[in-house]
Design an enzyme around this catalytic site. Sequence first.
Site, PDB file in Angstrom:
ATOM      1  N   THR A  29       0.884  -1.210   0.005  1.00 26.93           N
ATOM      2  CA  THR A  29       0.068   0.180  -0.139  1.00 26.93           C
ATOM      3  C   THR A  29       1.124   1.304  -0.081  1.00 26.93           C
ATOM      4  O   THR A  29       0.595   2.114  -0.898  1.00 26.93           O
ATOM      5  CB  THR A  29      -0.644   0.051   1.361  1.00 26.93           C
ATOM      6  OG1 THR A  29      -1.437  -1.211   1.226  1.00 26.93           O
ATOM      7  CG2 THR A  29      -1.993   1.098   1.228  1.00 26.93           C
ATOM      8  N   VAL A  30       1.859   1.363   0.883  1.00 26.33           N
ATOM      9  CA  VAL A  30       2.420   2.384   1.072  1.00 26.33           C
ATOM     10  C   VAL A  30       3.519   2.692  -0.141  1.00 26.33           C
ATOM     11  O   VAL A  30       3.725   3.923  -0.628  1.00 26.33           O
ATOM     12  CB  VAL A  30       3.236   2.508   2.268  1.00 26.33           C
ATOM     13  CG1 VAL A  30       4.239   4.016   2.495  1.00 26.33           C
ATOM     14  CG2 VAL A  30       2.468   2.455   3.509  1.00 26.33           C
ATOM     15  N   GLU A  88       9.756   9.073   9.878  1.00 26.82           N
ATOM     16  CA  GLU A  88       8.541   9.816   9.961  1.00 26.82           C
ATOM     17  C   GLU A  88       7.452   8.843   9.886  1.00 26.82           C
ATOM     18  O   GLU A  88       6.329   9.193  10.451  1.00 26.82           O
ATOM     19  CB  GLU A  88       8.578  11.039   9.004  1.00 26.82           C
ATOM     20  CG  GLU A  88       7.338  12.077   9.051  1.00 26.82           C
ATOM     21  CD  GLU A  88       7.492  12.832  10.585  1.00 26.82           C
ATOM     22  OE1 GLU A  88       8.062  13.579  10.913  1.00 26.82           O
ATOM     23  OE2 GLU A  88       6.448  12.361  11.461  1.00 26.82           O
ATOM     24  N   GLY A  92       1.438   7.765  10.829  1.00 30.37           N
ATOM     25  CA  GLY A  92       1.316   7.868   9.247  1.00 30.37           C
ATOM     26  C   GLY A  92       1.718   9.084   8.813  1.00 30.37           C
ATOM     27  O   GLY A  92       2.957   9.636   8.954  1.00 30.37           O
ATOM     28  N   GLY A 119     -11.959  -4.030   6.219  1.00 33.44           N
ATOM     29  CA  GLY A 119     -10.584  -3.655   6.090  1.00 33.44           C
ATOM     30  C   GLY A 119      -9.653  -2.814   6.803  1.00 33.44           C
ATOM     31  O   GLY A 119      -8.715  -2.505   6.589  1.00 33.44           O
ATOM     32  N   GLU A 155      -6.557  -6.231  10.222  1.00 32.30           N
ATOM     33  CA  GLU A 155      -6.078  -7.661   9.619  1.00 32.30           C
ATOM     34  C   GLU A 155      -6.647  -8.696   9.933  1.00 32.30           C
ATOM     35  O   GLU A 155      -7.280  -8.724  10.962  1.00 32.30           O
ATOM     36  CB  GLU A 155      -4.502  -7.167   9.773  1.00 32.30           C
ATOM     37  CG  GLU A 155      -3.863  -6.061   9.243  1.00 32.30           C
ATOM     38  CD  GLU A 155      -2.561  -5.900   9.161  1.00 32.30           C
ATOM     39  OE1 GLU A 155      -1.797  -7.042   9.120  1.00 32.30           O
ATOM     40  OE2 GLU A 155      -2.134  -4.767   9.271  1.00 32.30           O
ATOM     41  N   ASP A 169       1.148  -2.748  18.240  1.00 38.38           N
ATOM     42  CA  ASP A 169       1.718  -1.535  17.314  1.00 38.38           C
ATOM     43  C   ASP A 169       1.779  -0.137  18.134  1.00 38.38           C
ATOM     44  O   ASP A 169       2.660   0.547  17.962  1.00 38.38           O
ATOM     45  CB  ASP A 169       0.591  -1.603  16.129  1.00 38.38           C
ATOM     46  CG  ASP A 169       0.608  -0.426  15.455  1.00 38.38           C
ATOM     47  OD1 ASP A 169       1.673  -0.430  14.497  1.00 38.38           O
ATOM     48  OD2 ASP A 169      -0.071   0.479  15.246  1.00 38.38           O
ATOM     49  N   LYS A 171       5.103   2.379  18.634  1.00 42.35           N
ATOM     50  CA  LYS A 171       5.197   3.965  18.172  1.00 42.35           C
ATOM     51  C   LYS A 171       5.396   4.904  19.486  1.00 42.35           C
ATOM     52  O   LYS A 171       6.243   5.729  19.382  1.00 42.35           O
ATOM     53  CB  LYS A 171       3.816   4.356  17.581  1.00 42.35           C
ATOM     54  CG  LYS A 171       3.480   3.739  16.248  1.00 42.35           C
ATOM     55  CD  LYS A 171       2.066   3.732  16.137  1.00 42.35           C
ATOM     56  CE  LYS A 171       1.883   2.920  14.655  1.00 42.35           C
ATOM     57  NZ  LYS A 171       0.431   2.862  14.138  1.00 42.35           N
ATOM     58  N   GLY A 231      -2.746   4.278   5.647  1.00 40.60           N
ATOM     59  CA  GLY A 231      -3.398   4.609   4.407  1.00 40.60           C
ATOM     60  C   GLY A 231      -2.133   4.982   3.225  1.00 40.60           C
ATOM     61  O   GLY A 231      -1.222   5.280   3.499  1.00 40.60           O
TER      62      GLY A 231
END
Length: 436
Positions: A13-14, A129, A134, A187, A190, A201, A205, A302
């Site tokens: 995606t990224v 970054e 995100g 979606g 996951e 997660d 961070k 995203g």
Amino acid sequence: MKPINVGLLGIGTVGGGTFTVLSRNEAEITRRAGRPIRIVAVADKNTELANRLAGGKARITDDAFAVVNDPEVDVVVELIGGYGVAKELVLKAVENGKHVVTANKALLATHGNEIFAAAQKKGVVVAFEAAVAGGIPIIKAVREGLSANRIQWIAGIINGTTNFILSEMRDKGLPFADVLKEAQRLGYAEADPTFDIEGVDAAHKITILSALAFGIPMQFESAHIEGISKLEADDIKYAEQLGYRIKLLGITKWTPAGVELRVHPTLIPARRLIANVEGAMNAVLVQGDAVGATLHYGKGAGAEPTASAVIADLVDVARVFDADHEHRVPYLAFQPDAVVNTPILPIGEVETSYYLRLRVEDKPGVLADITRILADNGISIDAMVQREPGEGEEQTDIIILTHLVREKGVDAAIAKIEALPVVKRKVIRLRLENLG
Ligand code: HSE
């Protein structure tokens, strides 16, 4: 000026978003960077997709090491994720004298100290970054924009999946398991949602933000982590009635006794802006002694939001490409020889307020027994409500909010309360932060 040549590892995606944004905004990005940024090599198992994205402008391979060893590549963008082969690739890129841009929070939180030490030796940049929140430029804000401040604490909604689930549980009054299924169907979550829902997660961070805020090494192994999978819709409802929202927060705080580093569902006053961050959005609240509170809000995941962060890092690399390494911005905001190994405070020593829910027999003396135990443990009550029992019901819920107290004191009191015969199930205990 000579272009910056990028080697891209992974076109999920990224990676796709990075291609799109780099090509759509090419002229603006070049004006900012002072030189063109072009992707010259791409590694992905799906070479067909990679070919399509690159449109014949980059060498395509399924061997990531070929990109990392490619003499034409100046910067490696690692978008593979995880800490297996990604770690080998990043260390190899550094060894080859290449700058690295990565979105990999798991890798940095667990192996960042080793990676930054290697990069410092080779005089290369490691930029990240996209690893936290995100598209929100929170790394830049904490590392550079707030560098005049003694940062006091950071509290962030830094996992969109869990924030979506909590918003849905509150809006629809549904149990966690039902909302998780819906999130997977849409979606947002996951197929294996463990890292998101169990807080891992977010812990990756907040570990990174903690290191940046306080000039300490990454200490993910000392983070206290609780997710939202055991959270009950009833507690979201009771919290609401008392004027609070429940959010999964990553929190790091400087205290004279040590640094707090924790992720857990947290009651926060509903009137705070951050309490109103809904759905999959992210927000990070940073408290500095000079600036006060700053709130950073946006999309935490995203294709294009995350690509926005990746490309900002590439622009930074392009700008300092010819600079002496000692004139570049330090990896963790503080000069490498000024990073101090301050320990993380064990969770038992953390002081905060608590929400307690007790299921009790509805009869005289119960409340007196409970408040006596709290008083004996030095716990002061801030607010209390009792649910009106239904017709013929012999049990009820008592909800107590406490003032600040050390966690081990609350644990001791809860053990004694649970031993009372009138208490009918394990006490539900949630932490509460005023964020004032
Ligand atoms: N899985 C993360 C989230 C996004 O749900 O916010 C990537 O860090």
